[in-house]
Scaffold this motif. Structure first.
Motif, PDB file in Angstrom:
ATOM      1  N   GLY A 167      49.246  47.181   6.221  1.00 56.00           N
ATOM      2  CA  GLY A 167      48.923  45.944   6.899  1.00 56.00           C
ATOM      3  C   GLY A 167      50.131  45.087   7.203  1.00 56.00           C
ATOM      4  O   GLY A 167      51.234  45.301   6.702  1.00 56.00           O
TER       5      GLY A 167
ATOM      6  N   LEU B 230      44.196  37.651   0.982  1.00 56.45           N
ATOM      7  CA  LEU B 230      44.882  38.358   2.066  1.00 56.45           C
ATOM      8  C   LEU B 230      45.102  39.828   1.726  1.00 56.45           C
ATOM      9  O   LEU B 230      44.926  40.701   2.583  1.00 56.45           O
TER      10      LEU B 230
ATOM     11  N   GLU C 263      42.202  42.038   2.257  1.00 58.31           N
ATOM     12  CA  GLU C 263      41.975  42.439   3.646  1.00 58.31           C
ATOM     13  C   GLU C 263      43.009  43.453   4.134  1.00 58.31           C
ATOM     14  O   GLU C 263      43.039  43.799   5.311  1.00 58.31           O
TER      15      GLU C 263
ATOM     16  N   TYR D 246      46.437  43.124   3.918  1.00 59.10           N
ATOM     17  CA  TYR D 246      47.746  42.597   4.294  1.00 59.10           C
ATOM     18  C   TYR D 246      48.718  42.698   3.120  1.00 59.10           C
ATOM     19  O   TYR D 246      48.320  42.672   1.956  1.00 59.10           O
TER      20      TYR D 246
ATOM     21  N   VAL E 122      41.844  33.572   5.927  1.00 62.86           N
ATOM     22  CA  VAL E 122      41.831  34.977   6.319  1.00 62.86           C
ATOM     23  C   VAL E 122      41.377  35.125   7.768  1.00 62.86           C
ATOM     24  O   VAL E 122      41.965  35.888   8.553  1.00 62.86           O
ATOM     25  N   LEU E 123      40.346  34.381   8.166  1.00 66.01           N
ATOM     26  CA  LEU E 123      39.852  34.448   9.543  1.00 66.01           C
ATOM     27  C   LEU E 123      40.909  33.992  10.532  1.00 66.01           C
ATOM     28  O   LEU E 123      41.116  34.612  11.588  1.00 66.01           O
TER      29      LEU E 123
ATOM     30  N   LYS F  48      43.636  36.649  10.688  1.00 64.37           N
ATOM     31  CA  LYS F  48      43.170  37.819  11.441  1.00 64.37           C
ATOM     32  C   LYS F  48      43.221  37.573  12.936  1.00 64.37           C
ATOM     33  O   LYS F  48      43.662  38.428  13.711  1.00 64.37           O
TER      34      LYS F  48
ATOM     35  N   ARG G 147      45.638  39.655  15.312  1.00 63.25           N
ATOM     36  CA  ARG G 147      44.954  40.543  16.249  1.00 63.25           C
ATOM     37  C   ARG G 147      45.483  40.327  17.666  1.00 63.25           C
ATOM     38  O   ARG G 147      45.748  41.283  18.393  1.00 63.25           O
TER      39      ARG G 147
END
Length: 240
Positions: A2, A22, A25, A27, A110-111, A114, A118
């Protein structure tokens, strides 16, 4: 493996929580507890995203952000200790891509991370694909302004203008949809990849900074027009 994220905060418990969420997820996370250490780790490891606390002893978050922005457009999420609007405006004006007010939900962090990563990855993949395919640069031209999407460059009246990642993405979106009106919440969703409503200060500040860079007279915009009560639109025609 990540993306690498640098978390900077003088409160170790906040670093620990951010790291847990993090890393969960996928990372990679490195951390610093002060501004000087943050600069050292940024130069050493070149993280793809920085989560940066504003209020730290010694070199504070504003100073760290300014030093980084003088050299690189790595995305920055700022953490503010209170909901002071001036803190948020200052951070955004200095080049932060987003901000969160303490106490904040680590899930929201986190959102936000991301969404930013992204979009960054998508942009990099498009550039690589075009380069491998030996495609000509994608140029968007309007009177007095030119965007090269492949090189992510902007020229106004023949002069190259330096834009941050989010400023370029805003201008690219507008220029790709001339005359279309976008609400502030639509811009939050499209540029920041987060569907949330309420505080649109982020959009307002980025629009103001973008106008200061591309408009001949920012107080009377030529390109990015305000549609009162709704949002903004891009006008690419010759002025009448």
């Amino acid at each position: 493996m990540g993306s690498l994220i640098l978390v900077v905060d003088d409160e170790t418990n906040i670093i620990d929580v951010c790291t847990v969420y993090l890393e969960r997820e996928g990372y990679q996370v490195i951390s610093a507890v002060n501004g000087d250490e943050a600069i050292r780790l940024w130069r050493l490891h070149s993280p793809q995203l920085i989560v940066l606390d504003l209020m730290m002893p010694g070199k504070n978050g504003w100073q760290v952000c300014e030093e980084i922005r003088n050299e690189q457009d790595v995305p920055i999420i700022m953490l503010t200790a209170r909901g002071d609007e001036m803190d948020r405006l200052m951070g955004l004006t200095m080049g932060a891509d987003d901000y969160l007010t303490k106490p904040f939900s680590p899930r929201e962090l986190v959102l936000r991370a991301k969404g930013i990563l992204r979009r960054l990855q998508r942009s990099q993949q498009e550039a690589v694909t075009n380069a491998v395919a030996n495609l000509p640069p994608h140029i968007m031209k309007y009177p007095g302004i030119e965007l090269n999407v492949l090189h992510r460059s902007v020229h106004v009246n023949g002069k190259e203008i330096e834009l941050t990642v989010k400023e370029f993405e805003l201008l690219h979106l507008f220029a790709g949809h001339p005359e279309q009106v976008f609400s502030r919440n639509q811009l939050l969703s499209k540029i920041w990849d987060i569907d949330y409503y309420g505080d649109t200060t982020t959009v307002t500040v980025h629009i103001r900074r973008l106008r200061e860079k591309i408009e001949p007279n920012p107080s009377q915009p030529r390109y990015i027009k305000t549609v009162w009560g709704i949002g903004y639109k891009f006008e690419g025609r010759e002025p009448s």
